[in-house]
Write a protein that holds these residues in place. Structure first.
Motif, PDB file in Angstrom:
ATOM      1  N   GLN A 229      -1.660  -9.359 -10.194  1.00  0.00           N
ATOM      2  CA  GLN A 229      -2.035  -8.462  -9.104  1.00  0.00           C
ATOM      3  C   GLN A 229      -3.466  -8.757  -8.642  1.00  0.00           C
ATOM      4  O   GLN A 229      -3.739  -8.820  -7.435  1.00  0.00           O
TER       5      GLN A 229
ATOM      6  N   SER B 129      -3.301   0.073  -6.197  1.00  0.00           N
ATOM      7  CA  SER B 129      -4.063   0.112  -7.444  1.00  0.00           C
ATOM      8  C   SER B 129      -3.100  -0.238  -8.577  1.00  0.00           C
ATOM      9  O   SER B 129      -1.875  -0.184  -8.407  1.00  0.00           O
TER      10      SER B 129
ATOM     11  N   ARG C  37      -2.561   1.560 -11.121  1.00  0.00           N
ATOM     12  CA  ARG C  37      -1.839   2.814 -11.356  1.00  0.00           C
ATOM     13  C   ARG C  37      -0.738   3.023 -10.323  1.00  0.00           C
ATOM     14  O   ARG C  37       0.378   3.402 -10.661  1.00  0.00           O
TER      15      ARG C  37
ATOM     16  N   ARG D  77      -4.634 -10.041  -5.034  1.00  0.00           N
ATOM     17  CA  ARG D  77      -5.627  -9.268  -4.271  1.00  0.00           C
ATOM     18  C   ARG D  77      -6.712 -10.200  -3.728  1.00  0.00           C
ATOM     19  O   ARG D  77      -7.083 -10.122  -2.562  1.00  0.00           O
TER      20      ARG D  77
ATOM     21  N   ARG E 265      -2.483  -4.637  -2.377  1.00  0.00           N
ATOM     22  CA  ARG E 265      -3.189  -3.453  -1.860  1.00  0.00           C
ATOM     23  C   ARG E 265      -3.141  -2.266  -2.807  1.00  0.00           C
ATOM     24  O   ARG E 265      -4.019  -1.416  -2.773  1.00  0.00           O
TER      25      ARG E 265
END
Length: 193
Positions: A78, A173, A175, A82, A171
């Motif tokens: 991720q 988070s 979480r 990003r 994009r």
């Protein structure tokens, strides 16, 4: 920790890949059970693989997995996405990220009938004797495959994935990505560290 040395694990991985009809796996020789999502070696390996293979879809362990290396891999990917997409503003391969289950169910948005390749998957799993001596990954694989077949007609085994556009994964988070797969907020926050 993992059973067997690096040479044993690599031999098992080669045999497992061959059982699936895949080519030679890459080995980045990162420390077992101590990966971190911001680990430079892990991110370098991921960036290099994305540049070499330029995939349309990348399959990765999910960020809701109980194994710390599986979570770290997902979150490192991720982070790489990003950076490569400028937080989702720029389009760059891959187009899609498919997070899959290993040791914990996720909330899928895609179920794939897997009967056709299930025997090969069993043979590949059996190649990892060092892991199977202390973790029942093969039994968990069978249980998840059976569980995921329940809503599919005429299917005995299925694979569950959570597939999203790579730019969206970039994009979100950590979480937010985990929550989309069914992780409660507190668990997702703890696992995202």
């Amino acid at each position: 920790g993992a059973q067997g040395g690096t040479a044993d694990r690599e031999r098992e991985a080669r045999a497992g890949a061959a059982a699936l009809g895949l080519g030679e796996p890459e080995f980045w020789r990162l420390p077992d059970r101590s990966l971190e999502r911001r680990d430079a070696g892990l991110r370098r390996g991921l960036r290099g693989a994305l540049e070499r293979y330029v995939p349309d879809v990348i399959f990765v362990t999910s960020p809701v997995e109980p194994h710390p290396d599986h979570r770290a891999l997902a979150l490192a990917l991720q982070g790489v996405l990003r950076a490569a997409t400028l937080a989702g503003l720029r389009r760059t391969p891959p187009d899609w990220v498919a997070a899959y289950e290993v040791g914990a169910p996720l909330r899928p948005n895609l179920l794939v009938a897997a009967d056709e390749g299930w025997e090969a998957k069993r043979r590949a799993a059996a190649c990892h004797a060092g892991q199977l001596t202390f973790r029942a990954y093969d039994r968990v694989m069978e249980a998840l495959g059976t569980l995921r077949s329940l809503t599919l007609t005429g299917v005995e085994h299925a694979e569950a994935m959570h597939v999203l556009p790579a730019r969206l994964v970039a994009r979100l988070s950590a979480r937010g990505w985990a929550q989309r797969m069914g992780s409660p907020a507190g668990v997702a926050a703890q696992r995202a560290r």
